[in-house]
Design a protein around this motif. Sequence first.
Motif, mmCIF file in Angstrom:
data_model
loop_
_atom_site.group_PDB
_atom_site.id
_atom_site.type_symbol
_atom_site.label_atom_id
_atom_site.label_comp_id
_atom_site.label_asym_id
_atom_site.label_seq_id
_atom_site.Cartn_x
_atom_site.Cartn_y
_atom_site.Cartn_z
ATOM 1 N N LEU A 15 0.836 -1.192 0.000
ATOM 2 C CA LEU A 15 0.000 0.000 0.000
ATOM 3 C C LEU A 15 0.876 1.250 0.000
ATOM 4 O O LEU A 15 1.938 1.281 0.618
ATOM 5 N N LEU A 59 -8.836 4.217 3.791
ATOM 6 C CA LEU A 59 -8.361 3.419 2.661
ATOM 7 C C LEU A 59 -8.978 3.946 1.365
ATOM 8 O O LEU A 59 -10.197 4.155 1.295
ATOM 9 N N TYR A 60 -8.128 4.190 0.356
ATOM 10 C CA TYR A 60 -8.575 4.681 -0.942
ATOM 11 C C TYR A 60 -8.130 3.723 -2.034
ATOM 12 O O TYR A 60 -7.040 3.135 -1.948
ATOM 13 N N ASP A 61 -8.946 3.587 -3.075
ATOM 14 C CA ASP A 61 -8.566 2.711 -4.176
ATOM 15 C C ASP A 61 -7.687 3.462 -5.165
ATOM 16 O O ASP A 61 -7.315 4.626 -4.945
ATOM 17 N N GLU A 62 -7.331 2.791 -6.274
ATOM 18 C CA GLU A 62 -6.387 3.369 -7.232
ATOM 19 C C GLU A 62 -6.947 4.579 -7.963
ATOM 20 O O GLU A 62 -6.211 5.371 -8.544
ATOM 21 N N VAL A 67 -12.571 3.932 0.069
ATOM 22 C CA VAL A 67 -13.136 2.593 0.219
ATOM 23 C C VAL A 67 -13.748 2.418 1.598
ATOM 24 O O VAL A 67 -14.867 1.923 1.741
ATOM 25 N N PRO A 82 -8.398 -4.528 1.106
ATOM 26 C CA PRO A 82 -7.423 -3.710 0.383
ATOM 27 C C PRO A 82 -6.771 -4.513 -0.739
ATOM 28 O O PRO A 82 -6.757 -5.749 -0.697
ATOM 29 N N GLN A 83 -6.233 -3.823 -1.729
ATOM 30 C CA GLN A 83 -5.535 -4.467 -2.835
ATOM 31 C C GLN A 83 -4.220 -3.746 -3.084
ATOM 32 O O GLN A 83 -4.043 -2.586 -2.697
ATOM 33 N N TYR A 86 -3.483 0.237 -3.513
ATOM 34 C CA TYR A 86 -4.401 1.122 -2.798
ATOM 35 C C TYR A 86 -3.580 2.091 -1.927
ATOM 36 O O TYR A 86 -2.403 1.866 -1.657
ATOM 37 N N ARG A 87 -4.248 3.154 -1.468
ATOM 38 C CA ARG A 87 -3.574 4.156 -0.636
ATOM 39 C C ARG A 87 -4.156 4.140 0.771
ATOM 40 O O ARG A 87 -5.373 4.129 0.950
#
Length: 217
Positions: A15, A59-62, A67, A82-83, A86-87
């Motif tokens: 991340l 948590l933020y996605d790309e 999120v 999370p992936q 992600y940020r």
Amino acid sequence: MGSRLQIQGDESILLRVTHSNIKSFSPDVRFSLLMTVEAVKEKLWKKCGTSVGSMSLELYDETGSKVSDLSDNFRPLGFYSPQDGYRLHVIDLDPSSVTSGTFRKFKEKLVQQNPTLDAKIQDNYMEDLCANIKVGDRCQIEPGEKRGVVKFVGQAETLAPGFWVGIQYDEPLGKHDGMVKGARYFDCPQLHGAMVRPDKVKVGDYPERDLFEEDEI
């Protein structure tokens, strides 16, 4: 209701981490999905200086879309799905936080408060003392003369830098079952596990004590 994600094994993700006060702070950090949110915060505290109690995580996605808020300290990180890429955004809720200045000033203030930090603990701290300690060895822990068996030797990402030894005590004299701050290092019965520095471990012929052979008090 079950978690959103079924975690298989000890998977990890990478991340990007950003901080509300330190604009130049944006490292890529690897986390285990099995780590609790509290353990994630402790890992980030060592990197950015925001205390666990004053830290809020988002948590933020790309695409930059939010999120989730990581609001439950006791849930595993994997619950929030999370992936890689992600940020994870750190919000410092303490208005007087040391991070309100530059990151350099934060480091300088930490050293002023605790001069021993100037001599930073290296990642290989006490590695040499592990040369003769291996998993399966019988051992005795000093002080206290507590006996057990070595279950883990190595670095522990949820603990301080350097090398650690995981012990399964013969008796319930420990603090856990091999899981420390959300990360599992070995398996043992509850309250039989401990993580200690190598200088506390003596390996050798230390059989389990026979309680009936103890002298009467």
